[in-house]
Design a protein around this motif. Structure first.
Motif, PDB file in Angstrom:
ATOM      1  N   LYS A   1       3.554 -20.178  14.081  1.00 36.98           N
ATOM      2  CA  LYS A   1       3.651 -21.110  12.881  1.00 36.98           C
ATOM      3  C   LYS A   1       4.656 -21.811  13.200  1.00 36.98           C
ATOM      4  O   LYS A   1       5.807 -22.224  14.442  1.00 36.98           O
ATOM      5  CB  LYS A   1       4.387 -20.048  11.758  1.00 36.98           C
ATOM      6  N   ASP A   2       4.577 -22.568  11.751  1.00 32.52           N
ATOM      7  CA  ASP A   2       6.327 -23.898  12.414  1.00 32.52           C
ATOM      8  C   ASP A   2       7.560 -22.633  11.942  1.00 32.52           C
ATOM      9  O   ASP A   2       7.684 -22.023  11.024  1.00 32.52           O
ATOM     10  CB  ASP A   2       5.957 -24.980  11.204  1.00 32.52           C
ATOM     11  N   THR A   3       8.480 -22.956  13.042  1.00 28.00           N
ATOM     12  CA  THR A   3       9.639 -22.175  13.509  1.00 28.00           C
ATOM     13  C   THR A   3      10.696 -23.080  12.660  1.00 28.00           C
ATOM     14  O   THR A   3      11.802 -22.944  13.122  1.00 28.00           O
ATOM     15  CB  THR A   3      10.149 -21.185  14.130  1.00 28.00           C
ATOM     16  N   SER A   4      10.746 -24.544  12.712  1.00 26.06           N
ATOM     17  CA  SER A   4      11.950 -25.831  12.297  1.00 26.06           C
ATOM     18  C   SER A   4      12.946 -24.647  11.651  1.00 26.06           C
ATOM     19  O   SER A   4      13.790 -25.814  11.733  1.00 26.06           O
ATOM     20  CB  SER A   4      10.766 -27.079  12.127  1.00 26.06           C
ATOM     21  N   ALA A   5      12.610 -24.624  10.048  1.00 26.50           N
ATOM     22  CA  ALA A   5      13.523 -24.279   9.321  1.00 26.50           C
ATOM     23  C   ALA A   5      14.293 -22.609  10.352  1.00 26.50           C
ATOM     24  O   ALA A   5      15.504 -22.693  10.396  1.00 26.50           O
ATOM     25  CB  ALA A   5      12.481 -23.458   7.897  1.00 26.50           C
TER      26      ALA A   5
ATOM     27  N   ALA B   1      14.749 -21.693  13.330  1.00 30.40           N
ATOM     28  CA  ALA B   1      15.940 -22.983  13.977  1.00 30.40           C
ATOM     29  C   ALA B   1      16.625 -23.755  13.522  1.00 30.40           C
ATOM     30  O   ALA B   1      18.606 -23.583  14.090  1.00 30.40           O
ATOM     31  CB  ALA B   1      14.660 -24.468  15.203  1.00 30.40           C
ATOM     32  N   ASP B   2      16.780 -24.239  12.150  1.00 29.88           N
ATOM     33  CA  ASP B   2      17.430 -24.609  11.483  1.00 29.88           C
ATOM     34  C   ASP B   2      18.572 -23.497  11.734  1.00 29.88           C
ATOM     35  O   ASP B   2      20.031 -23.713  12.025  1.00 29.88           O
ATOM     36  CB  ASP B   2      17.586 -25.357  10.523  1.00 29.88           C
TER      37      ASP B   2
ATOM     38  N   LYS C   1      10.073 -17.291  23.581  1.00 27.56           N
ATOM     39  CA  LYS C   1       9.777 -18.310  22.068  1.00 27.56           C
ATOM     40  C   LYS C   1      11.244 -18.237  22.100  1.00 27.56           C
ATOM     41  O   LYS C   1      11.299 -18.901  20.703  1.00 27.56           O
ATOM     42  CB  LYS C   1       8.801 -17.903  21.147  1.00 27.56           C
TER      43      LYS C   1
ATOM     44  N   ASN D   1      13.712 -19.495  23.064  1.00 28.54           N
ATOM     45  CA  ASN D   1      13.443 -21.330  23.370  1.00 28.54           C
ATOM     46  C   ASN D   1      14.222 -21.800  21.742  1.00 28.54           C
ATOM     47  O   ASN D   1      14.164 -23.627  21.519  1.00 28.54           O
ATOM     48  CB  ASN D   1      11.642 -21.737  22.827  1.00 28.54           C
ATOM     49  N   LEU D   2      13.561 -21.317  20.761  1.00 23.12           N
ATOM     50  CA  LEU D   2      14.388 -21.439  19.410  1.00 23.12           C
ATOM     51  C   LEU D   2      16.001 -21.865  19.135  1.00 23.12           C
ATOM     52  O   LEU D   2      16.568 -22.047  18.293  1.00 23.12           O
ATOM     53  CB  LEU D   2      14.087 -20.783  18.135  1.00 23.12           C
TER      54      LEU D   2
END
Length: 249
Positions: free
Chosen positions: A117-121, A123-124, A149, A152-153
């Motif tokens: 899923k989207d893990t941008s939040a 990563a932030d 994974k 990578n975050l």
């Protein structure tokens, strides 16, 4: 001289018992101190939004306790990376934060992150925590594809969810299969350059087979099983029992 401990005692259950009454006992900080005096490497807490067990005030009291009396011990905060939780991490500055993908109403952490899923939040949140000099761990299912994974975050560690392994206490064949998955995930994490933690339903009985195959696991966060053991043997004695199971005493 005993080895440095892997044991981080989760005191959520102590806070839950205390919260049944408007009284200051059992003392979260008092029992945390007992655990650390007995040789635990630190304390883990999961402050949930409704404060049904650990309260924000507990977090700051534990942080102060460790800073004042146990400067060589560690505090780990566990939680979903919501704005409120991140604010708490920024203010308390624990040694480690474990990000878990929990719904606020979950009774306990029972699955790892879905990295598809989207893990941008996420990563932030990892980047912010590292800016605050807080070591970041991600809660992962026993899946050898997960550690890369997580790396990578920007995570520095993973904590492998060992609940399915702990649930097989009466099924040795299934426990062996679950153990294989945990070990494969731990080895993948080490290959990815990550530190490896483990947690959930670990006991003095099932820890030795795990560490026999993955002795490089650096931390085990234990709450329910530890508290159940301590009801019989006492807090300090249970620290010794778990550290013995970990081959440290």
């Amino acid at each position: 001289m005993s080895a440095v401990s892997r044991l981080s005692v989760n005191v959520n259950a102590i806070a839950m018992l205390r919260n049944r009454r408007d009284l200051p006992w059992p003392s979260v900080t008092g029992l945390a101190a007992l655990a650390m005096e007995a040789g635990a490497k630190g304390i883990t807490v999961h402050p949930r939004p409704d404060e049904r067990h650990i309260r924000k005030t507990d977090v700051f009291e534990l942080s102060e306790l460790i800073e004042d009396r146990f400067p060589n011990k560690e505090l780990c905060l566990e939680g979903y990376p919501s704005p409120d939780f991140l604010k708490l991490v920024e203010e308390a500055r624990p040694d480690q934060v474990l990000f878990v993908p929990d719904d606020p109403q979950q009774t306990t952490s029972d699955h790892g992150w879905d990295f598809s899923k989207d893990t941008s939040a996420l990563a932030d949140a990892i980047a912010m925590s590292k800016d605050w000099a807080v070591t970041v761990s991600l809660f992962c299912d026993p899946d050898p594809a997960a550690p890369e994974k997580a790396a990578n975050l920007g995570a520095e560690r993973i904590e492998i969810y060992t609940g399915p392994y702990g649930a097989c206490y009466d099924d040795p064949a299934q426990a062996a299969r679950e153990l294989d998955r945990i070990v494969a995930t731990a080895e993948a994490a080490r290959a990815a350059g990550l530190g490896v933690n483990a947690g959930h339903d670990l006991t003095v009985e099932n820890i030795p087979p795990l560490l026999a195959r993955a002795p490089f696991i650096r931390e085990m966060s234990i709450g329910h099983g530890f508290t159940a053991d301590a009801l019989i043997h006492g807090f300090a004695a249970s620290v010794a029992r778990f550290r013995t199971a970990m081959g440290e005493l």
